[in-house]
Design a protein around this motif. Structure first.
Motif, PDB file in Angstrom:
ATOM      1  N   GLN A 169       1.173  -1.188  -0.354  1.00 26.78           N
ATOM      2  CA  GLN A 169       0.316  -0.234   0.061  1.00 26.78           C
ATOM      3  C   GLN A 169       0.645   1.305   0.572  1.00 26.78           C
ATOM      4  N   GLU A 183       3.782   0.251   2.671  1.00 28.77           N
ATOM      5  CA  GLU A 183       3.780  -1.070   3.490  1.00 28.77           C
ATOM      6  C   GLU A 183       3.670  -1.917   2.654  1.00 28.77           C
ATOM      7  N   ARG A 187      -1.679 -11.040   3.541  1.00 31.13           N
ATOM      8  CA  ARG A 187      -2.636 -11.213   2.466  1.00 31.13           C
ATOM      9  C   ARG A 187      -2.720 -12.702   2.212  1.00 31.13           C
ATOM     10  N   ASN A 236       5.622  -5.095   9.086  1.00 34.83           N
ATOM     11  CA  ASN A 236       5.342  -5.009  10.233  1.00 34.83           C
ATOM     12  C   ASN A 236       5.402  -6.086  10.845  1.00 34.83           C
ATOM     13  N   GLU A 351      -2.340   7.346   9.051  1.00 29.94           N
ATOM     14  CA  GLU A 351      -3.014   5.937   8.181  1.00 29.94           C
ATOM     15  C   GLU A 351      -4.202   5.720   8.067  1.00 29.94           C
ATOM     16  N   GLU A 354      -9.091   7.703   4.125  1.00 34.52           N
ATOM     17  CA  GLU A 354      -9.917   7.306   3.472  1.00 34.52           C
ATOM     18  C   GLU A 354     -11.047   8.994   2.395  1.00 34.52           C
ATOM     19  N   TYR A 373      -6.797   4.153   1.869  1.00 34.09           N
ATOM     20  CA  TYR A 373      -7.305   3.950   1.026  1.00 34.09           C
ATOM     21  C   TYR A 373      -8.087   5.549   0.289  1.00 34.09           C
TER      22      TYR A 373
HETATM   23  O1    G Z   1      -1.483  -2.308  12.397  1.00 31.19           O
HETATM   24  P1    G Z   1      -1.447  -1.722  10.583  1.00 31.19           P
HETATM   25  O2    G Z   1      -1.351  -0.470  11.208  1.00 31.19           O
HETATM   26  O3    G Z   1      -0.463  -2.451  10.260  1.00 31.19           O
HETATM   27  O4    G Z   1      -2.670  -2.290   9.316  1.00 31.19           O
HETATM   28  C1    G Z   1      -3.502  -1.551   8.973  1.00 31.19           C
HETATM   29  C2    G Z   1      -4.463  -2.270   8.353  1.00 31.19           C
HETATM   30  O5    G Z   1      -4.944  -1.114   7.863  1.00 31.19           O
HETATM   31  C3    G Z   1      -3.880  -2.982   7.063  1.00 31.19           C
HETATM   32  O6    G Z   1      -5.089  -4.129   7.049  1.00 31.19           O
HETATM   33  C4    G Z   1      -4.423  -2.846   5.808  1.00 31.19           C
HETATM   34  O7    G Z   1      -5.407  -3.811   4.744  1.00 31.19           O
HETATM   35  C5    G Z   1      -5.698  -1.522   6.000  1.00 31.19           C
HETATM   36  N1    G Z   1      -5.447  -0.084   5.951  1.00 31.19           N
HETATM   37  C6    G Z   1      -4.814   0.322   5.057  1.00 31.19           C
HETATM   38  N2    G Z   1      -5.771   1.534   5.049  1.00 31.19           N
HETATM   39  C7    G Z   1      -7.311   1.414   5.033  1.00 31.19           C
HETATM   40  C8    G Z   1      -7.522   2.849   5.494  1.00 31.19           C
HETATM   41  O8    G Z   1      -8.020   4.113   4.783  1.00 31.19           O
HETATM   42  N3    G Z   1      -8.892   2.095   6.208  1.00 31.19           N
HETATM   43  C9    G Z   1      -9.466   1.167   6.677  1.00 31.19           C
HETATM   44  N4    G Z   1     -10.378   1.022   6.981  1.00 31.19           N
HETATM   45  N5    G Z   1      -8.263  -0.066   6.725  1.00 31.19           N
HETATM   46  C10   G Z   1      -7.185   0.478   5.985  1.00 31.19           C
END
Ligand code: G
Ligand code: MN
Length: 387
Positions: A169, A183, A187, A236, A351, A354, A373
């Motif tokens: 991402q 990052e 999956r 991570n 992080e 959205e 996202y």
């Molecule tokens: O704990 P960590 O911050 O590493 O987890 C990141 C998680 O958050 C991943 O599973 C990723 O798919 C998810 N994620 C990334 N971007 C977004 C977002 O914009 N919204 C949501 N709800 N989840 C997200």
């Protein structure tokens, strides 16, 4: 000092030598601290009971209660309050008990003005960050995990491990909207363990977190080694990974690109059980990795992660980001945390962004690095982010 710190940080100075007490007090006052001085440990405890302090600077060798005894009493009352011990006659003994009881720093006399001011500045910043984190926890509440059936878990887990892949991402630089990093995220295509959380949960039950971590790191390194060389890779770690020798292996695939790798250590679980955390993190830096504190603001209130990790990056948890544009308390917290982290020389990644509204408010609040996202979903290499 910085935005978000309306009051001067308060320092309690303890030393039986009057000349030193006055000299330190002068230096710290000139540097912008509010200083309370006292000549012995007992008086220090009275002052502590009367008012709030952001750090203590104490001599070790004093008549009556000495500095390490004072530290021990303080630790019983407050897990986080930073104590800087100062000594003219260092002994292995006092250094050892200082570390045991969580001294923030151990300074040897003579101490330069810069050493003193910088140590106290760092200590008070950390303590304030701790207070902000506790506030964030209260605002956001806590989250909980979920369980699953144990039958056949082992076979399912083996299948998952075999087919595990990493999604990437993007993390975007706000200033020029370019790619700063990706990052790597776990999956799984295994129907019984469809989410990364379920895979981690299974690995934990089976005592296989180390194998999961190793597999994830190897598979993250592969596609990335061939990517654009200016991109950083965020990976991570589970606290258990820190106890796995393979993480420190200079021949591991990830170690080959270590200078571009930032290891994320989460704030969600406690690091208390990791033996010699500081030494392990130093060893990782020695391989060339940089360190990020992940999920800041979620789940864990202590300061151990900062004191021991000395991170290069912090990642603000998405619970602070969600609807930040309509949530004044979150705005205030993000602004203060971001300013404080910048003062401490850390880069801040927000992080879970959205929407454009969240994005714009975060940029306004001082966040330079953005992930979520909105810019790009985690995907097989390497999605080009949109703004
Ligand atoms: O704990 P960590 O911050 O590493 O987890 C990141 C998680 O958050 C991943 O599973 C990723 O798919 C998810 N994620 C990334 N971007 C977004 C977002 O914009 N919204 C949501 N709800 N989840 C997200
Ligand atoms: Mn992460």
């Amino acid at each position: 000092m910085s935005v978000g710190q309306p009051n001067k940080p308060r320092v309690l100075l303890v030393d039986d030598e009057e000349a030193l007490l006055r000299a330190f007090s002068r230096m710290l006052t000139a540097a912008g601290f509010e200083v309370t001085s006292c000549a012995d440990g007992a008086t220090a405890l009275t002052k502590l009971a009367e008012g709030r302090f952001d750090a203590i600077v104490s001599d070790v060798n004093m008549p009556g209660m000495n500095g390490t005894e004072l530290l021990r009493v303080v630790r019983n009352q407050d897990q986080d309050l930073p104590v800087i011990l100062v000594t003219g006659a260092p002994s292995i003994d006092s250094a050892a008990s200082a570390v045991n009881f969580g001294a923030f720093k151990y300074l040897m006399k003579p101490i330069s003005r810069d050493d003193l001011v910088q140590s106290v500045e760092r200590a008070t910043q950390l303590y304030r960050l701790g207070a902000l984190k506790r506030e964030a926890l209260q605002v956001l509440g806590t989250s909980s995990g979920e369980g699953s059936d144990r039958a056949g878990l082992e076979a399912t887990f083996e299948r998952t491990l075999a087919s595990l892949w990493m999604a990437f991402q993007p993390i975007v630089r706000a200033s020029d909207r370019s790619v700063f990093a990706y990052e790597a995220l776990l999956r799984s295509d295994e129907p019984a363990l469809p989410h990364p959380g379920a895979v981690l949960d299974a690995a934990e039950r089976l005592g296989a977190l180390d194998r999961l971590g190793r597999t994830a790191r190897d598979r993250a390194a592969g596609p990335f080694a061939a990517g654009e060389p200016s991109w950083l890779l965020f990976v991570n770690l589970h606290p258990k990974d820190l106890e796995d020798d393979s993480l420190f292996d200079r021949h591991a695939p990830l170690a080959q690109i270590a200078s571009r790798v930032v290891l994320e250590i989460t704030e969600r679980s406690s690091l208390e059980n990791v033996g010699d955390l500081r030494g392990r993190v130093l060893a990782l830096r020695d391989v060339g990795y940089r360190i990020a504190v992940d999920d800041l603001g979620a789940g864990y209130a202590g300061l151990a992660s900062f004191v021991h990790l000395e991170p290069d990056f912090v990642k603000l948890d998405m619970s602070l980001v969600r609807d930040v544009h309509v949530h004044m308390t979150k705005q205030k917290l993000v602004r203060s945390m971001t300013a404080l982290c910048k003062d401490m020389g850390l880069l801040v990644v927000a992080e879970g962004i959205e929407t454009p509204e969240e994005r714009d408010v975060l940029v306004e609040l001082g966040c330079d690095l953005l992930q979520g996202y909105r810019f790009g979903r985690p995907s097989k290499p390497f999605v080009t982010p949109v703004w």
